[in-house]
Design a protein around this motif. Structure first.
Motif, short mmCIF file in Angstrom:
data_model
loop_
_atom_site.label_atom_id
_atom_site.label_comp_id
_atom_site.label_asym_id
_atom_site.label_seq_id
_atom_site.Cartn_x
_atom_site.Cartn_y
_atom_site.Cartn_z
N ASP A 191 0.48 -0.84 -0.31
CA ASP A 191 0.14 -0.35 -0.53
C ASP A 191 0.66 1.27 0.08
OD1 ASP A 191 0.86 -0.43 2.97
OD2 ASP A 191 -1.36 0.25 3.43
N GLU A 192 2.26 1.06 -0.62
CA GLU A 192 3.05 2.21 -0.87
C GLU A 192 4.09 2.23 -1.67
OE1 GLU A 192 3.93 1.49 3.02
OE2 GLU A 192 3.03 3.25 3.85
N SER A 210 6.57 -4.89 10.57
CA SER A 210 5.52 -4.75 9.89
C SER A 210 4.16 -4.46 10.17
CB SER A 210 5.88 -3.76 8.88
OG SER A 210 5.68 -4.94 7.76
N GLY A 240 2.93 -6.17 7.73
CA GLY A 240 2.84 -7.60 6.86
C GLY A 240 4.36 -8.11 7.02
N GLY A 260 -2.36 1.28 14.95
CA GLY A 260 -0.42 0.88 15.80
C GLY A 260 -0.55 1.72 17.03
N ALA A 261 0.35 3.40 16.62
CA ALA A 261 0.64 4.37 16.30
C ALA A 261 -0.37 4.78 17.73
CB ALA A 261 0.98 5.70 15.87
N GLY A 295 11.08 -1.87 10.10
CA GLY A 295 9.47 -1.66 9.76
C GLY A 295 8.57 -0.46 10.53
N GLY A 296 7.49 -0.67 10.18
CA GLY A 296 6.79 0.56 11.07
C GLY A 296 6.54 0.03 12.42
N VAL A 297 6.43 -0.67 13.51
CA VAL A 297 6.32 -0.88 14.31
C VAL A 297 7.62 -1.14 15.65
CG1 VAL A 297 6.31 -3.17 16.25
CG2 VAL A 297 4.22 -3.08 13.54
N ALA A 351 8.99 2.12 14.99
CA ALA A 351 8.75 3.01 16.30
C ALA A 351 8.19 3.12 17.29
CB ALA A 351 7.98 3.75 14.76
N ASN A 352 7.65 2.01 17.92
CA ASN A 352 7.13 1.95 19.10
C ASN A 352 7.84 2.45 19.77
OD1 ASN A 352 6.29 0.16 21.91
ND2 ASN A 352 4.31 0.31 20.67
N CYS A 368 12.82 2.06 6.84
CA CYS A 368 12.46 0.90 8.05
C CYS A 368 11.22 0.54 7.30
CB CYS A 368 12.04 0.99 8.75
SG CYS A 368 13.41 1.15 10.12
N THR A 369 10.25 1.73 6.91
CA THR A 369 8.77 1.10 6.43
C THR A 369 9.66 1.15 4.75
OG1 THR A 369 8.43 3.53 6.22
CG2 THR A 369 7.71 2.98 8.08
N ASP A 370 8.05 0.35 4.37
CA ASP A 370 8.37 0.43 2.81
C ASP A 370 8.27 1.83 1.87
OD1 ASP A 370 7.29 -2.24 3.84
OD2 ASP A 370 5.76 -2.34 2.20
O1 KG4 Z 1 6.39 -0.46 7.73
P1 KG4 Z 1 5.23 -0.24 7.39
O2 KG4 Z 1 5.18 0.96 7.35
O3 KG4 Z 1 4.25 -0.66 6.33
C1 KG4 Z 1 3.42 -1.54 6.50
O4 KG4 Z 1 3.37 -2.93 6.94
O5 KG4 Z 1 3.19 -1.76 4.70
O6 KG4 Z 1 4.36 -0.44 9.26
C2 KG4 Z 1 3.06 -0.35 9.31
C3 KG4 Z 1 2.52 -1.05 10.80
C4 KG4 Z 1 1.20 -1.08 11.02
O7 KG4 Z 1 0.72 -2.08 10.74
C5 KG4 Z 1 1.03 -0.32 11.86
O8 KG4 Z 1 0.31 -0.06 13.00
C6 KG4 Z 1 2.81 -0.65 12.51
O9 KG4 Z 1 3.65 -0.37 11.53
N1 KG4 Z 1 3.23 1.10 13.06
C7 KG4 Z 1 2.91 0.75 14.92
C8 KG4 Z 1 3.68 1.71 15.66
N2 KG4 Z 1 4.11 2.75 14.00
C9 KG4 Z 1 2.90 2.17 13.52
N3 KG4 Z 1 3.04 -0.63 15.81
C10 KG4 Z 1 2.92 -0.24 16.99
N4 KG4 Z 1 3.80 1.09 17.74
C11 KG4 Z 1 3.59 2.25 17.46
N5 KG4 Z 1 4.35 3.52 17.31
#
Ligand code: KG4
Ligand code: ZN
Length: 340
Positions: free
Chosen positions: A11-12, A136, A138, A180-181, A266-268, A270-271, A297-299
Motif C-alpha cells: 500500500d505504498e 511491520s 506485513g 498501532g501508533a 518496519g513500522g512497529v 517506531a514503538n 524502515c517502512t516500505d
Molecule cells: O512498515 P510499515 O509502515 O508498513 C507496512 O507494513 O506496509 O508498518 C506499518 C505497521 C502498521 O501495522 C502500524 O500500525 C504499525 O506498523 N505501527 C506501529 C507504530 N507505528 C506504526 N505499531 C506499534 N507502535 C507504533 N508506534
C-alpha cells in the motif's frame, strides 16, 4: 551508475534514485493508508489502481529533485515479490516498459532483501553481520544478514504479523486503522500490570512468533471489560506482552547467531516501548541496537534502488523476464557473491 528503484508491493508507492558513487539522490513516497482506512485494511484492487495513478508522477518528481533526466538512468530495480500480485504488476510493468524504452537493464528485487539492506542507507549504518528484526504490517521476521545476498531466516510468524496484531487489537479497542501508533499512545496512559495477557511462544525454544492467540485474549478481555475507561489498561497490557516477546526473541536470535548487532526495521519499530525494551535487553548482553531512520524502515523505493545497486555491483540477479512473485522465499535466492 544511476539506478531507479520502484516499490509497489503493498500500500505504498515508492520511487527513488540511487547513484552508486554519490548515494541516494532523491526519493518520493505515496502512502495509501487514508484510502484503505475506510475498509479497515488494505483492499488489493484499490491498491493496484492507486499505484497506477501515483507511479509516474512520483518518478517525475524523483528525477526533478535529483536534477536528472530519464536518459541518465543506467538500470531499473523494482520489487518483483513477495506482495500483492496486482500491486506488484504495476511496478513491474512500468519498470519493464521504461527498460525497453531506454534500452537499460531491469532487475527484479526481493522486497525483504530491500528491507534487510535498507539500514545501510542510514546515517549510521551497521557493519555486517547483523541480525534484523523486521516488524511491520506485513512482516515479522528475525533474519541474520551476513553480507549482501547472504541471509538466513532465524524466526518468522506462524500467523499474524506484529503490525497486524497491533492493528487488530487497536480495532478491538475502537481505534481507526492502522491503529498501532494510536494504540501505543493510549497504552502510555494505562496500567500495563492490571491485566496479564499471554506471551505467545515465549518459551517455544525457537525464534518463531504467533500473535493470533494474543489477539483472542484481548478480544475476551474487551468482552469482559467493555467500559471505555478500561481500554488504556488493556492497550498497555497488550503492548507489554508484544514488547516482552519481541525483545526476548531478538536477544535469543543474537545469541543463536553469535552476533552483537541488532537492526530494527518496519513500522512497529517506531514503538517507543519496544525501542526502550530492546535497548535495555541488548545492553545486558553487551550488544548494540540500531534504529535506522523510519523513512527507510517502512516500505520505500530507496531500499529497492539500493538493493538493485548492490546486485549490479556484485553481479547477481541477471536482468530477468517480466514476472511477479507474490510468494517468494528469500533463502532460495542466489548469493550475488557466488556468481560474481
Ligand atoms: O512498515 P510499515 O509502515 O508498513 C507496512 O507494513 O506496509 O508498518 C506499518 C505497521 C502498521 O501495522 C502500524 O500500525 C504499525 O506498523 N505501527 C506501529 C507504530 N507505528 C506504526 N505499531 C506499534 N507502535 C507504533 N508506534
Ligand atoms: Zn515491507
Amino acid at each position: 551508475m544511476l539506478i531507479l528503484g520502484i516499490e509497489s508491493s503493498c500500500d505504498e508507492t515508492g520511487v527513488a534514485l540511487y547513484d552508486s558513487e554519490l548515494g541516494l539522490l532523491s526519493h518520493a513516497l505515496h502512502t495509501q493508508i487514508a484510502m484503505h482506512a475506510e475498509y479497515g485494511g488494505v483492499v488489493p484492487e484499490l491498491a493496484s489502481r492507486d499505484h497506477i495513478r501515483r507511479i509516474l508522477p512520483l518518478t517525475r518528481r524523483t528525477l526533478e529533485e535529483a536534477q536528472r533526466q530519464l536518459a541518465d538512468i543506467d538500470a531499473i530495480a523494482y520489487t518483483e515479490g513477495p506482495g500483492l500480485a496486482g500491486a506488484l504488476l504495476v511496478g513491474t510493468g512500468i519498470a519493464h516498459a521504461l527498460g525497453v524504452a531506454l534500452s537499460i537493464p531491469v532487475l527484479g528485487i526481493h522486497h525483504l532483501e530491500g528491507h534487510l539492506l535498507s539500514p545501510l542507507l542510514s546515517a549510521d549504518p551497521p557493519d555486517f553481520p547483523f541480525v534484523a528484526l523486521l516488524v511491520s504490517g506485513g512482516h515479522t521476521q528475525l533474519m541474520e544478514v551476513q553480507a549482501v545476498g547472504r541471509y538466513r531466516t532465524l524466526g518468522d510468524t506462524l500467523d499474524d504479523a506484529a503490525g497486524e496484531a497491533f492493528d487488530k487489537t487497536a480495532q478491538l479497542l475502537g481505534l481507526d486503522y492502522p491503529g498501532g501508533a494510536a494504540l501505543s499512545v493510549l497504552a502510555e496512559t494505562g496500567n500495563p500490570l492490571r491485566f496479564r495477557l499471554p506471551r505467545p511462544m515465549l518459551h517455544s525454544g525457537d525464534l518463531n512468533f504467533s500473535f493470533s492467540g494474543l489477539k483472542t485474549a484481548v478480544l475476551n478481555l474487551t468482552q469482559k471489560y467493555p467500559a471505555i475507561s478500561d481500554r488504556a489498561d488493556i492497550a498497555a497490557a497488550f503492548q507489554l506482552a508484544m514488547t516482552d516477546v519481541l525483545s526476548a526473541k531478538s536477544v535469543a536470535a543474537l545469541k543463536s547467531a553469535d552476533c552483537k548487532r541488532l537492526v530494527v526495521a518496519g513500522g512497529v519499530g517506531a514503538n517507543r516501548q519496544l525501542r526502550a525494551a530492546l535497548a535495555r535487553s541488548v545492553r545486558e548482553i553487551d550488544a548494540q541496537v540500531y534504529f535506522p531512520e523510519l523513512a527507510f524502515c517502512t516500505d520505500n523505493g530507496a531500499m529497492i534502488a539500493y538493493a538493485g545497486a548492490m546486485r549490479l555491483r556484485y553481479g547477481g540477479n541477471a536482468p530477468g523476464p517480466f514476472t511477479v512473485r507474490p510468494r517468494w522465499d528469500l533463502e532460495t535466492m542466489d548469493s550475488p557473491r557466488s556468481r560474481g
